[in-house]
Motif scaffolding. Sequence first.
Motif, PDB file in Angstrom:
ATOM      1  N   SER A 247       0.825  -1.205   0.000  1.00  0.00           N
ATOM      2  CA  SER A 247       0.000   0.000   0.000  1.00  0.00           C
ATOM      3  C   SER A 247       0.858   1.253   0.000  1.00  0.00           C
ATOM      4  O   SER A 247       1.281   1.730   1.053  1.00  0.00           O
ATOM      5  N   SER A 248       1.110   1.783  -1.181  1.00  0.00           N
ATOM      6  CA  SER A 248       1.836   3.038  -1.292  1.00  0.00           C
ATOM      7  C   SER A 248       1.002   4.196  -0.761  1.00  0.00           C
ATOM      8  O   SER A 248       1.534   5.160  -0.215  1.00  0.00           O
ATOM      9  N   SER A 249      -0.323   4.093  -0.894  1.00  0.00           N
ATOM     10  CA  SER A 249      -1.210   5.169  -0.447  1.00  0.00           C
ATOM     11  C   SER A 249      -1.115   5.365   1.058  1.00  0.00           C
ATOM     12  O   SER A 249      -1.031   6.502   1.549  1.00  0.00           O
ATOM     13  N   THR A 250      -1.151   4.268   1.817  1.00  0.00           N
ATOM     14  CA  THR A 250      -1.058   4.366   3.271  1.00  0.00           C
ATOM     15  C   THR A 250       0.250   4.998   3.686  1.00  0.00           C
ATOM     16  O   THR A 250       0.291   5.879   4.567  1.00  0.00           O
ATOM     17  N   TYR A 251       1.333   4.590   3.057  1.00  0.00           N
ATOM     18  CA  TYR A 251       2.654   5.136   3.369  1.00  0.00           C
ATOM     19  C   TYR A 251       2.703   6.635   3.096  1.00  0.00           C
ATOM     20  O   TYR A 251       3.131   7.435   3.942  1.00  0.00           O
ATOM     21  N   LYS A 252       2.238   7.066   1.924  1.00  0.00           N
ATOM     22  CA  LYS A 252       2.302   8.481   1.567  1.00  0.00           C
ATOM     23  C   LYS A 252       1.432   9.328   2.483  1.00  0.00           C
ATOM     24  O   LYS A 252       1.836  10.410   2.919  1.00  0.00           O
TER      25      LYS A 252
ATOM     26  N   LEU B 160       0.363  20.743  -3.863  1.00  0.00           N
ATOM     27  CA  LEU B 160       0.508  19.297  -3.964  1.00  0.00           C
ATOM     28  C   LEU B 160       0.531  18.886  -5.434  1.00  0.00           C
ATOM     29  O   LEU B 160      -0.441  19.132  -6.167  1.00  0.00           O
ATOM     30  N   ILE B 161       1.626  18.264  -5.871  1.00  0.00           N
ATOM     31  CA  ILE B 161       1.795  17.886  -7.266  1.00  0.00           C
ATOM     32  C   ILE B 161       2.067  16.384  -7.337  1.00  0.00           C
ATOM     33  O   ILE B 161       2.969  15.873  -6.668  1.00  0.00           O
ATOM     34  N   GLY B 162       1.285  15.696  -8.159  1.00  0.00           N
ATOM     35  CA  GLY B 162       1.454  14.255  -8.307  1.00  0.00           C
ATOM     36  C   GLY B 162       1.096  13.823  -9.709  1.00  0.00           C
ATOM     37  O   GLY B 162       1.135  14.620 -10.652  1.00  0.00           O
TER      38      GLY B 162
ATOM     39  N   ASP C 129      -2.393   9.486  -6.187  1.00  0.00           N
ATOM     40  CA  ASP C 129      -2.025  10.774  -5.616  1.00  0.00           C
ATOM     41  C   ASP C 129      -3.228  11.695  -5.441  1.00  0.00           C
ATOM     42  O   ASP C 129      -3.325  12.421  -4.442  1.00  0.00           O
ATOM     43  N   SER C 130      -4.161  11.691  -6.394  1.00  0.00           N
ATOM     44  CA  SER C 130      -5.316  12.581  -6.284  1.00  0.00           C
ATOM     45  C   SER C 130      -6.148  12.252  -5.053  1.00  0.00           C
ATOM     46  O   SER C 130      -6.570  13.158  -4.320  1.00  0.00           O
ATOM     47  N   GLU C 131      -6.383  10.963  -4.781  1.00  0.00           N
ATOM     48  CA  GLU C 131      -7.151  10.576  -3.603  1.00  0.00           C
ATOM     49  C   GLU C 131      -6.426  10.957  -2.317  1.00  0.00           C
ATOM     50  O   GLU C 131      -7.042  11.438  -1.353  1.00  0.00           O
ATOM     51  N   ILE C 132      -5.116  10.750  -2.295  1.00  0.00           N
ATOM     52  CA  ILE C 132      -4.319  11.095  -1.106  1.00  0.00           C
ATOM     53  C   ILE C 132      -4.373  12.597  -0.853  1.00  0.00           C
ATOM     54  O   ILE C 132      -4.588  13.052   0.277  1.00  0.00           O
ATOM     55  N   TYR C 133      -4.202  13.374  -1.909  1.00  0.00           N
ATOM     56  CA  TYR C 133      -4.183  14.827  -1.753  1.00  0.00           C
ATOM     57  C   TYR C 133      -5.548  15.371  -1.354  1.00  0.00           C
ATOM     58  O   TYR C 133      -5.637  16.326  -0.559  1.00  0.00           O
ATOM     59  N   LEU C 134      -6.630  14.799  -1.876  1.00  0.00           N
ATOM     60  CA  LEU C 134      -7.968  15.245  -1.479  1.00  0.00           C
ATOM     61  C   LEU C 134      -8.227  14.932  -0.009  1.00  0.00           C
ATOM     62  O   LEU C 134      -8.869  15.719   0.707  1.00  0.00           O
TER      63      LEU C 134
END
Length: 337
Positions: free
Chosen positions: A248-253, A271-273, A279-284
């Motif tokens: 899970s890269s999302s959890t880590y980020k 925030l740039i991804g 990345d969009s879900e993480i940033y939101l």
Amino acid sequence: MCPLFCPPALGRVFYPLLPGLLAPRALSVRLDIYNTYSTPHCLVVKGRALERKSTDVPLTIADSWWTNLKRTWHALESDEITDLDLLITCEGMETAVTTDSEGLFRAEIKPHTPLSPGCYPVSVRLRPPSFHQSSAAEGHIFVYPVDETTWGVVSDIDDTILETQVTRRRNMLKGLLFSNGLTARPIPGMAAVYQALAQQGFGFHYLSGSPINLHQRLRAFLKHQAFPDGSMDLRHWGLGPDTDAILSSSTYKLKRLQKLFQCFPHRQFLLIGDSGEKDSEIYLTLQQAFPRQVLGIAIHWVGDLAPPQNTEIFYFRQAAELQDFIKTLNIRQKHPA
């Protein structure tokens, strides 16, 4: 009969050699320091000690595919050195530290007086006297104030500034295995956009799901392509309490970014991804949790179809489009990075 069931004559030859055979082996050590962010009151230093390989030599653009393949393999299949005594030096202060079971080290240095915001050099070397051999390693600590409004860029790396093609696994592996930090291909125009942001006073926080084994490769890429220097978070793959989730890269980020936002509550981030991962879900999610700290969200669209319609996210294909978006943010006053 002598011990080990050896004839006496053979024992007289063999036993004098035992101390040398059983003695610990002197190693050639490669020390890495990871660029980190810190506050004026506490400097955080992180890095790793690895056994030096035959491919730990300066990179060149002319390196063959075979040399690059060996270098990448040695980076991913690294031999960590545990229980190694090191000495960290920063701003005239020295701190002793010992590597853990993964060869990692971490130290928190409390300066006598708070440091001014800025970039500070830090070095690490073997703590003398040492049985091993190594050259000192150097890195940077980026100090930001915690009670003033400052600006920062959170930037993903793969397919945001570095052409990786995460969605095309075969091309991604080919680029990883057969290139190096000097020959890896940047996303055209992104370095110029980032340099313009740095001149406006933005500091940079690079965040990637790539393993920490690729730290040197990515730092070489950033320097060679003239991206602004900044702190860098890479993933420590593993299953232990101090490791990051493998799948899970999302959890880590998200965890790393939440820590960054909480550490600097007055810092505002662009925030740039990219659209190759989440990345969009993480940033939101971050925007919902820290609405006053998000200046904007920009996602490099790498899909073949048209990007979705979303008023909270700006999608761009070319760096020039990102530059135009930044102009709409009405950033007028220069702040310290």
